[in-house]
Design a protein around this motif. Structure first.
Motif, PDB file in Angstrom:
ATOM      1  N   THR A 234       0.825  -1.012  -0.095  1.00 30.81           N
ATOM      2  CA  THR A 234      -0.147   0.064  -0.011  1.00 30.81           C
ATOM      3  C   THR A 234       0.815   1.326  -0.043  1.00 30.81           C
ATOM      4  OG1 THR A 234      -1.394  -0.985   1.332  1.00 30.81           O
ATOM      5  CG2 THR A 234      -1.993   1.218   1.194  1.00 30.81           C
ATOM      6  N   CYS A 235       0.475   2.261  -0.942  1.00 22.28           N
ATOM      7  CA  CYS A 235       1.085   3.543  -0.867  1.00 22.28           C
ATOM      8  C   CYS A 235       2.478   3.865  -0.476  1.00 22.28           C
ATOM      9  CB  CYS A 235       0.114   4.504  -0.176  1.00 22.28           C
ATOM     10  SG  CYS A 235       0.201   6.100  -0.563  1.00 22.28           S
ATOM     11  N   PHE A 236       2.613   4.453   0.629  1.00 20.63           N
ATOM     12  CA  PHE A 236       4.001   4.688   1.211  1.00 20.63           C
ATOM     13  C   PHE A 236       4.992   3.605   1.471  1.00 20.63           C
ATOM     14  CE2 PHE A 236       6.533   7.330   4.791  1.00 20.63           C
ATOM     15  CZ  PHE A 236       7.064   8.165   3.838  1.00 20.63           C
ATOM     16  N   TRP A 262      -1.403   9.087  -3.233  1.00 20.23           N
ATOM     17  CA  TRP A 262      -0.442   9.613  -3.438  1.00 20.23           C
ATOM     18  C   TRP A 262      -0.494  10.902  -3.556  1.00 20.23           C
ATOM     19  CZ3 TRP A 262       4.137   6.864  -2.659  1.00 20.23           C
ATOM     20  CH2 TRP A 262       5.463   7.424  -3.065  1.00 20.23           C
ATOM     21  N   MET A 263      -0.206  11.722  -2.808  1.00 17.14           N
ATOM     22  CA  MET A 263       0.222  13.354  -3.065  1.00 17.14           C
ATOM     23  C   MET A 263       1.435  13.510  -4.277  1.00 17.14           C
ATOM     24  SD  MET A 263      -1.124  15.204   0.153  1.00 17.14           S
ATOM     25  CE  MET A 263       0.092  14.230   1.259  1.00 17.14           C
ATOM     26  N   ASN A 264       1.364  14.107  -5.292  1.00 14.85           N
ATOM     27  CA  ASN A 264       2.301  14.202  -6.305  1.00 14.85           C
ATOM     28  C   ASN A 264       3.109  15.318  -5.872  1.00 14.85           C
ATOM     29  OD1 ASN A 264       1.686  12.522  -8.865  1.00 14.85           O
ATOM     30  ND2 ASN A 264      -0.280  13.347  -8.427  1.00 14.85           N
ATOM     31  N   GLN A 265       4.582  14.894  -6.026  1.00 13.42           N
ATOM     32  CA  GLN A 265       5.678  16.098  -5.816  1.00 13.42           C
ATOM     33  C   GLN A 265       6.794  15.941  -6.883  1.00 13.42           C
ATOM     34  OE1 GLN A 265       7.419  16.330  -2.079  1.00 13.42           O
ATOM     35  NE2 GLN A 265       7.989  18.286  -2.229  1.00 13.42           N
ATOM     36  N   LEU A 266       6.815  16.779  -7.911  1.00 20.65           N
ATOM     37  CA  LEU A 266       7.898  16.917  -8.548  1.00 20.65           C
ATOM     38  C   LEU A 266       9.066  17.472  -8.080  1.00 20.65           C
ATOM     39  CD1 LEU A 266       5.866  17.536 -11.893  1.00 20.65           C
ATOM     40  CD2 LEU A 266       7.180  15.582 -11.376  1.00 20.65           C
ATOM     41  N   PRO A 267      10.515  17.287  -8.813  1.00 19.62           N
ATOM     42  CA  PRO A 267      10.592  16.629  -9.879  1.00 19.62           C
ATOM     43  C   PRO A 267      10.720  15.127  -9.903  1.00 19.62           C
ATOM     44  CG  PRO A 267      12.360  17.912  -8.999  1.00 19.62           C
ATOM     45  CD  PRO A 267      11.404  18.000  -8.259  1.00 19.62           C
ATOM     46  N   LEU A 268      10.744  14.605  -8.613  1.00 21.94           N
ATOM     47  CA  LEU A 268      11.292  13.278  -8.329  1.00 21.94           C
ATOM     48  C   LEU A 268      10.180  12.198  -8.141  1.00 21.94           C
ATOM     49  CD1 LEU A 268      14.491  13.906  -6.578  1.00 21.94           C
ATOM     50  CD2 LEU A 268      14.296  13.768  -8.740  1.00 21.94           C
ATOM     51  N   LEU A 269       9.148  12.280  -7.414  1.00 25.63           N
ATOM     52  CA  LEU A 269       8.244  11.652  -6.734  1.00 25.63           C
ATOM     53  C   LEU A 269       6.652  11.684  -7.287  1.00 25.63           C
ATOM     54  CD1 LEU A 269       9.584  10.961  -3.124  1.00 25.63           C
ATOM     55  CD2 LEU A 269       9.659   9.441  -5.386  1.00 25.63           C
ATOM     56  N   THR A 285       5.129  -6.483 -12.644  1.00 22.35           N
ATOM     57  CA  THR A 285       3.814  -5.804 -13.044  1.00 22.35           C
ATOM     58  C   THR A 285       3.474  -5.341 -11.845  1.00 22.35           C
ATOM     59  OG1 THR A 285       3.713  -7.296 -14.872  1.00 22.35           O
ATOM     60  CG2 THR A 285       1.724  -6.278 -14.177  1.00 22.35           C
ATOM     61  N   LEU A 286       2.933  -3.914 -11.959  1.00 21.19           N
ATOM     62  CA  LEU A 286       2.417  -3.071 -11.038  1.00 21.19           C
ATOM     63  C   LEU A 286       1.033  -2.616 -10.999  1.00 21.19           C
ATOM     64  CD1 LEU A 286       3.150  -1.753  -8.262  1.00 21.19           C
ATOM     65  CD2 LEU A 286       3.853   0.070  -9.346  1.00 21.19           C
ATOM     66  N   LEU A 287       0.029  -3.103 -10.526  1.00 22.02           N
ATOM     67  CA  LEU A 287      -1.281  -2.499 -10.710  1.00 22.02           C
ATOM     68  C   LEU A 287      -1.703  -1.490  -9.844  1.00 22.02           C
ATOM     69  CD1 LEU A 287      -3.231  -5.993 -11.245  1.00 22.02           C
ATOM     70  CD2 LEU A 287      -1.783  -4.549 -12.893  1.00 22.02           C
ATOM     71  N   ALA A 288      -1.449  -0.104  -9.996  1.00 20.17           N
ATOM     72  CA  ALA A 288      -1.428   1.007  -9.218  1.00 20.17           C
ATOM     73  C   ALA A 288      -2.698   1.701  -9.422  1.00 20.17           C
ATOM     74  CB  ALA A 288      -0.158   1.882  -9.366  1.00 20.17           C
ATOM     75  N   ALA A 289      -3.638   1.925  -8.260  1.00 27.54           N
ATOM     76  CA  ALA A 289      -4.866   2.699  -8.497  1.00 27.54           C
ATOM     77  C   ALA A 289      -4.480   3.695  -7.421  1.00 27.54           C
ATOM     78  CB  ALA A 289      -6.032   1.703  -8.051  1.00 27.54           C
ATOM     79  N   ASN A 290      -4.832   4.963  -7.824  1.00 30.33           N
ATOM     80  CA  ASN A 290      -4.384   6.135  -6.892  1.00 30.33           C
ATOM     81  C   ASN A 290      -6.126   6.881  -6.486  1.00 30.33           C
ATOM     82  OD1 ASN A 290      -3.370   8.127  -5.393  1.00 30.33           O
ATOM     83  ND2 ASN A 290      -2.421   9.035  -7.005  1.00 30.33           N
TER      84      ASN A 290
END
Length: 542
Positions: A234-236, A262-269, A285-290
């Motif tokens: 999960t997430c983190f 997940w809260m987006n943070q550029l430029p890396l994450l 394979t990663l099945l990711a639901a945000n």
């Protein structure tokens, strides 16, 4: 596959209530993820009754029902919903209470809440221990029942996230909370007949006051008849060794379901940026639901294989998004020893060299000028003197070196950790843009504590050095590059992000002479970030 391995998979499937029928259609299956615009409780710290909590969750579950039906019509065999998508977030330990249900351990009991809803009449009983003054106690497992029937009706495996309550005895367990029960952030997996086949309690919490960290880390897998084994996290969790790296490296899991908020943070994450890097670098394979929430900067879901990706990133539209994709089976137990499937059996964190490279390193090939157009180290015309500077990026103090001119050969060092870059800009940008090569070696301590070794080429947000490390999604400059460093960890996540959140991937990457490298040529969109993100898990406690 050996006979003993086949028997083990069949037995695992049988004991979870699944009839094992492997479809040999090229060993592919259809996966789906749904990015959900969660309907939130506007006052999550205020205690409500069970009836009000159910009414709130039902509004989100109604959306789930429609999306499950849509996914099934498109042939999906497994569907993943996001973290916190049923109940929301920002609750206190007390205010989450009416949302809790107890999820039985599927390793101890086999249960379909849809087929046998009255079997466990105490799935909300711990609610009494938390809020004695509330009288709206419902001992029926309404949320589990609805999710189970959703999976059964649509004949698909379903992964959902919900708050879970597990009783404990303080006299027997010194880690048991003072109120006599654990509250967990929990992923629940239902088979296509509605049976609960997996339960995972999130290990690495992210400012979640309502929940407890499990007393021991859980390594949870489940088996499907169409693709073999999947791991759950999960997430983190994605930024830490446990449980996910152990699932991949030690347990041989190559397919993962990943609910996240997940809260987006550029430029890396940014969400899809790191999801892509994780899938590519770990060989899974990663099945990711945000979650979808513009106000909180949450978006970014996808179906990622080491080679391809179908993803969604939208910071403007306030709507959900269903993604469905046909993907190859990667479970080594199902792939067997057939030579034609050898390319699907990847070694995690080993990189992806596309050609046979001699003992001379890829970097040396660049140095000798074998890649036409790149300058040589001794060529002063492309080695304009660059003075290092420091700038804060992702709350960390990076040492950076600016990229001058159209091509160059640069080094940026943070202490003894040095990043090396060969680059060539291949177009004339209509706008002036500046770039920098950054290095960071140290303990990240904001919004989590974890040790990093990072090399990053970033587009600066302005025309001054102080803007290097800021957030931007857009760039015009096309760039060929080769980036490498001598990392102290094998866990290096390689990523290339193009303009407009276009996910790219390296042409080549891998280890040579103790250094990890990646190369990319011929990008079709401007370069926003190229990063080698090293996680030194063993130094997290420093």
């Amino acid at each position: 596959m050996t006979l003993s391995e086949l028997r083990a998979v069949i037995l695992a499937a049988w004991f979870t209530g699944i009839h094992f029928t492997l479809a040999e259609e090229g060993l592919f299956y259809t996966a789906a993820v749904y990015e959900h615009q969660v309907l939130l409780n506007p006052e999550p710290k205020v205690v409500v009754g069970r009836k009000a909590a159910l009414q709130h969750m039902d509004r989100n579950l109604e959306v789930f029902e429609k999306q499950a039906t849509s996914a099934a019509r498109q042939g999906a065999q497994i569907l993943v919903f996001p973290e916190d998508a049923i109940h929301g977030f920002n609750f206190s330990r007390v205010s989450i209470a009416p949302y809790l249900e107890t999820v039985p351990d599927p390793g101890a009991v086999t249960w379909s809440p849809c087929a046998d809803p009255d079997r466990f009449q105490n799935t909300q009983a711990a609610y009494l221990n938390i809020l004695h003054h509330l009288t709206e106690l419902q001992v029926f497992s309404q949320v589990l029942h609805r999710l189970s029937c959703m999976a059964q009706k649509n004949r698909l495996f379903l992964v959902a996230n919900m708050p879970d309550c597990q009783p404990c005895n303080r006299s027997l367990n010194p880690l048991c909370p003072a109120d006599g029960h654990y509250q967990f952030n929990t992923n629940v997996v239902f088979s296509d007949n509605g049976t609960i086949v997996a339960r995972y309690h999130k290990q690495n919490l992210y400012f979640e006051a309502a929940f407890d960290t499990p007393p021991t880390c859980e390594y949870v897998t489940f088996t499907t008849p169409f693709a073999g084994r999947f791991g759950v996290f999960t997430c983190f969790d994605i930024l830490f060794r446990e449980p996910v790296v152990t699932l991949v490296k030690d347990m041989g899991i190559r397919q993962l379901v990943y609910p996240t908020a997940w809260m987006n943070q550029l430029p890396l994450l940014a969400a899809v940026q790191f999801q892509r890097s994780f899938s590519y670098s770990a060989g899974v394979t990663l099945l990711a639901a945000n979650i979808r929430s513009a106000a909180m900067g949450m978006t970014g879901s996808g179906i990622f294989t080491p080679w391809d990706a179908l993803y969604h990133h939208d910071t403007e539209a306030e709507t959900g998004k269903l993604l469905v994709l046909r993907v190859p089976v990667l479970d080594p137990l199902l792939l067997g020893d057939a030579p034609e499937r050898a390319s699907l059996k990847l070694v995690p964190f080993s990189g992806f060299p596309k050609v046979n490279i001699t003992e001379k390193t890829e970097f040396n090939a660049f140095q000798r000028g074998l890649y036409s157009g790149f300058c040589l180290k001794e060529d002063s015309s492309c080695n304009i003197q660059s003075t290092p500077f420091t700038s804060t990026m992702m709350y960390d103090k990076f040492t950076l070196v600016p990229l001058h001119g159209k091509e160059g050969n640069l080094t940026a060092c943070d202490g003894s950790f040095c990043c090396h870059l060969l680059f060539q800009k291949t177009n004339s940008s209509p706008e002036e843009e500046i770039y920098a090569l950054g290095a960071f070696d140290g303990l990240h301590v904001v919004h989590g504590t974890y040790y990093l070794e990072v090399c990053a080429v970033v587009r600066c947000t302005g025309l001054h050095q102080e803007s290097c490390g800021g957030e931007t999604e857009h760039a015009h400059t096309l760039m060929d590059f080769h980036l490498h460093a001598a990392f102290s960890t094998e866990h290096v996540f390689a990523g290339v992000l193009g303009s407009g959140m276009t996910l790219d991937r390296p042409d080549k990457s891998g280890w040579k002479n103790g250094r990890f490298y990646m190369s990319r040529r011929g990008m079709s969109s401007g370069l926003v970030t190229a990063v080698l993100y090293g996680r030194v898990y063993e130094r997290d406690s420093e």
